[in-house]
Design a protein around this motif. Structure first.
Motif, PDB file in Angstrom:
ATOM      1  N   ALA A  51       0.810  -1.211   0.054  1.00 41.79           N
ATOM      2  CA  ALA A  51       0.093  -0.056   0.141  1.00 41.79           C
ATOM      3  C   ALA A  51       0.863   1.336  -0.021  1.00 41.79           C
ATOM      4  CB  ALA A  51      -0.880  -0.085   1.416  1.00 41.79           C
ATOM      5  N   PRO A  52       0.305   2.562  -0.479  1.00 38.30           N
ATOM      6  CA  PRO A  52       1.240   3.645  -0.496  1.00 38.30           C
ATOM      7  C   PRO A  52       1.384   3.862   1.097  1.00 38.30           C
ATOM      8  CG  PRO A  52      -0.652   3.953  -2.022  1.00 38.30           C
ATOM      9  CD  PRO A  52      -0.742   2.427  -1.401  1.00 38.30           C
ATOM     10  N   PHE A  53       2.625   4.458   1.156  1.00 38.78           N
ATOM     11  CA  PHE A  53       3.029   4.850   2.668  1.00 38.78           C
ATOM     12  C   PHE A  53       3.270   6.410   2.685  1.00 38.78           C
ATOM     13  CE2 PHE A  53       6.795   4.471  -0.310  1.00 38.78           C
ATOM     14  CZ  PHE A  53       7.573   5.563  -0.015  1.00 38.78           C
ATOM     15  N   LEU A  54       3.289   7.086   3.817  1.00 37.27           N
ATOM     16  CA  LEU A  54       3.751   8.368   4.139  1.00 37.27           C
ATOM     17  C   LEU A  54       4.919   8.731   3.887  1.00 37.27           C
ATOM     18  CD1 LEU A  54       1.272   8.916   7.164  1.00 37.27           C
ATOM     19  CD2 LEU A  54       1.168  10.021   5.050  1.00 37.27           C
ATOM     20  N   ILE A  55       5.669   9.781   3.144  1.00 41.26           N
ATOM     21  CA  ILE A  55       6.723  10.085   2.934  1.00 41.26           C
ATOM     22  C   ILE A  55       7.332  10.659   4.144  1.00 41.26           C
ATOM     23  CG2 ILE A  55       8.473  11.657   1.719  1.00 41.26           C
ATOM     24  CD1 ILE A  55       6.656  11.331  -0.672  1.00 41.26           C
ATOM     25  N   ASP A  56       8.515  10.184   4.877  1.00 37.93           N
ATOM     26  CA  ASP A  56       9.093  11.183   5.783  1.00 37.93           C
ATOM     27  C   ASP A  56       9.647  12.456   5.749  1.00 37.93           C
ATOM     28  OD1 ASP A  56      10.347  11.767   8.079  1.00 37.93           O
ATOM     29  OD2 ASP A  56      11.155   9.713   8.718  1.00 37.93           O
ATOM     30  N   PHE A  57       9.016  13.319   5.769  1.00 35.76           N
ATOM     31  CA  PHE A  57       9.403  14.510   5.426  1.00 35.76           C
ATOM     32  C   PHE A  57      10.447  15.120   6.470  1.00 35.76           C
ATOM     33  CE2 PHE A  57       5.817  14.537   2.656  1.00 35.76           C
ATOM     34  CZ  PHE A  57       6.259  14.673   1.461  1.00 35.76           C
ATOM     35  N   GLY A  58      10.518  14.451   7.535  1.00 31.74           N
ATOM     36  CA  GLY A  58      11.639  14.930   8.744  1.00 31.74           C
ATOM     37  C   GLY A  58      13.023  14.755   7.883  1.00 31.74           C
ATOM     38  N   ILE A  59      13.006  13.824   6.822  1.00 35.51           N
ATOM     39  CA  ILE A  59      14.424  13.818   6.064  1.00 35.51           C
ATOM     40  C   ILE A  59      14.538  15.131   5.506  1.00 35.51           C
ATOM     41  CG2 ILE A  59      15.775  12.973   4.258  1.00 35.51           C
ATOM     42  CD1 ILE A  59      13.978  10.335   4.650  1.00 35.51           C
ATOM     43  N   ARG A  60      15.568  15.999   5.779  1.00 37.77           N
ATOM     44  CA  ARG A  60      15.964  17.323   5.347  1.00 37.77           C
ATOM     45  C   ARG A  60      16.491  17.358   4.057  1.00 37.77           C
ATOM     46  NH1 ARG A  60      20.245  19.509   7.965  1.00 37.77           N
ATOM     47  NH2 ARG A  60      19.504  21.551   7.887  1.00 37.77           N
ATOM     48  N   ALA A  61      15.532  17.969   2.967  1.00 36.69           N
ATOM     49  CA  ALA A  61      15.850  18.175   1.788  1.00 36.69           C
ATOM     50  C   ALA A  61      17.143  18.628   1.523  1.00 36.69           C
ATOM     51  CB  ALA A  61      14.800  19.130   1.026  1.00 36.69           C
ATOM     52  N   VAL A  62      17.893  19.680   2.731  1.00 38.88           N
ATOM     53  CA  VAL A  62      19.031  20.284   2.299  1.00 38.88           C
ATOM     54  C   VAL A  62      20.059  19.294   2.500  1.00 38.88           C
ATOM     55  CG1 VAL A  62      18.064  22.592   2.588  1.00 38.88           C
ATOM     56  CG2 VAL A  62      18.838  21.202   4.676  1.00 38.88           C
ATOM     57  N   SER A  63      20.006  18.180   3.146  1.00 37.57           N
ATOM     58  CA  SER A  63      20.820  17.181   3.474  1.00 37.57           C
ATOM     59  C   SER A  63      21.148  16.079   2.167  1.00 37.57           C
ATOM     60  CB  SER A  63      20.441  16.310   4.445  1.00 37.57           C
ATOM     61  OG  SER A  63      19.359  15.552   4.161  1.00 37.57           O
ATOM     62  N   ILE A  64      20.312  16.485   0.990  1.00 33.51           N
ATOM     63  CA  ILE A  64      20.308  15.543  -0.223  1.00 33.51           C
ATOM     64  C   ILE A  64      21.223  16.253  -1.266  1.00 33.51           C
ATOM     65  CG2 ILE A  64      19.203  14.625  -2.106  1.00 33.51           C
ATOM     66  CD1 ILE A  64      17.005  14.084  -0.088  1.00 33.51           C
ATOM     67  N   PRO A  65      22.486  15.874  -1.289  1.00 39.21           N
ATOM     68  CA  PRO A  65      23.368  16.441  -2.433  1.00 39.21           C
ATOM     69  C   PRO A  65      22.744  16.753  -3.735  1.00 39.21           C
ATOM     70  CG  PRO A  65      24.524  14.666  -1.419  1.00 39.21           C
ATOM     71  CD  PRO A  65      23.060  14.474  -1.041  1.00 39.21           C
TER      72      PRO A  65
END
Length: 234
Positions: free
Chosen positions: A126-140
Motif C-alpha cells: 500500500a502507499p506510504f507516508l513520505i518521511d518529510f523529517g528527512i531534510r531536503a538540504v541534506s540531499i546532495p
C-alpha cells in the motif's frame, strides 16, 4: 543555442561511476531521428542502469472528462531502460503526503521511481507516508552544467551514487506542496520517497485507538513534573 544533449550527460555520469540514473523527464515524444538514435545508443551503453518515467495525465477524449492518457517513453528508449511510475496523489488540502510503490498502467504493474531506486517494491504494498523529517538540504544536488563540463570535484561526489536527473527551477512548474509549509521540486519529491524506503522510514498511520492512547500518555508525562513542582498553599 542548442539545449544540452541528455546523451552527453548520460555518458558523463557513467564515466563518473554512478550506480543508477533515473530521468524525471518526459521521453514520450520523438525528437529528430539522429538525436533519438544517439540516445538509444547512450542508453545501450549504460548497460541497463537507466530508469525512465511513465505517468498518467488527463486525456482529450470527447465527452469523457475522466479519461486518462498514459505517457511512456518511446519504445526504442524503453527497450534499453527500466520503467518507473512518477505520479503522486494530491490530498484535498493540496498537499502530497502519500507515495505509491507502483501502479498498473495498461494492465502492467510499474514500480514507482522511488521504489525502483530503493530496490523494494511489490504490487500488493500500500502507499506510504513520505518521511518529510528527512531534510531536503541534506540531499546532495549538483549542476547539470558542472557535470557536462567534467568538473572533477562534482564527478567525484557522484561515484557509487544513485542519481535523479530533472528540473528544479521554479519556472518549470514541476513543484509540489508538502507538509510543514514546504514546496519541493518533482525530482526532490522522488528522492525523499526513495530515501524514506531505503532508510526504513516509510511511515504508516496508526489506528485512532493507538493515537488516543499516545496522547493520553503524553498528557500524563507532562502532568507529573508540574505536580512535583506545584507550590503548596498554606
Amino acid at each position: 543555442m542548442a539545449a544540452p544533449s541528455p546523451c552527453e550527460l548520460l555518458r558523463k555520469l557513467e564515466n563518473a561511476g554512478v550506480r543508477d540514473i533515473a530521468f524525471d523527464v518526459d521521453f514520450s515524444a520523438p525528437s529528430d531521428p539522429a538525436s533519438d538514435q544517439e540516445f538509444v545508443e547512450a542508453l545501450r551503453g549504460a548497460g541497463g542502469s537507466v530508469v525512465l518515467p511513465s505517468f498518467k495525465q488527463p486525456g482529450a477524449v470527447s465527452g469523457n472528462s475522466n479519461a486518462l492518457h498514459i505517457n511512456r517513453p518511446l519504445k526504442q528508449f524503453s527497450d534499453q531502460s527500466w520503467p518507473a511510475f512518477v505520479n503522486v496523489a494530491i490530498e484535498p488540502d493540496g498537499l502530497v503526503r502519500y507515495y505509491p510503490f507502483g501502479d498498473r498502467l495498461g494492465g502492467e504493474f510499474i514500480p514507482s521511481m522511488g521504489a525502483m531506486l530503493a530496490g523494494q517494491f511489490a504490487e500488493e504494498d500500500a502507499p506510504f507516508l513520505i518521511d518529510f523529517g528527512i531534510r531536503a538540504v541534506s540531499i546532495p544536488r549538483v549542476s547539470y552544467v558542472d557535470v557536462l563540463r567534467g568538473d572533477t570535484a562534482t564527478l567525484a561526489r557522484l561515484r557509487d551514487k544513485k542519481v535523479i536527473v530533472g528540473g528544479t527551477a521554479l519556472e518549470l512548474g514541476d513543484r509540489f506542496s508538502v507538509p510543514n509549509g514546504r514546496v519541493v521540486s518533482g525530482p526532490m519529491l522522488q528522492t525523499l520517497a526513495a530515501e524514506s524506503i531505503m532508510q526504513n522510514r516509510s511511515l504508516r498511520w496508526t489506528s485512532d485507538l493507538v493515537s488516543a492512547a499516545g496522547l493520553c500518555l503524553v498528557a500524563l508525562i507532562m502532568d507529573f513534573p508540574g505536580a512535583a513542582s506545584r507550590p503548596e498553599r498554606e
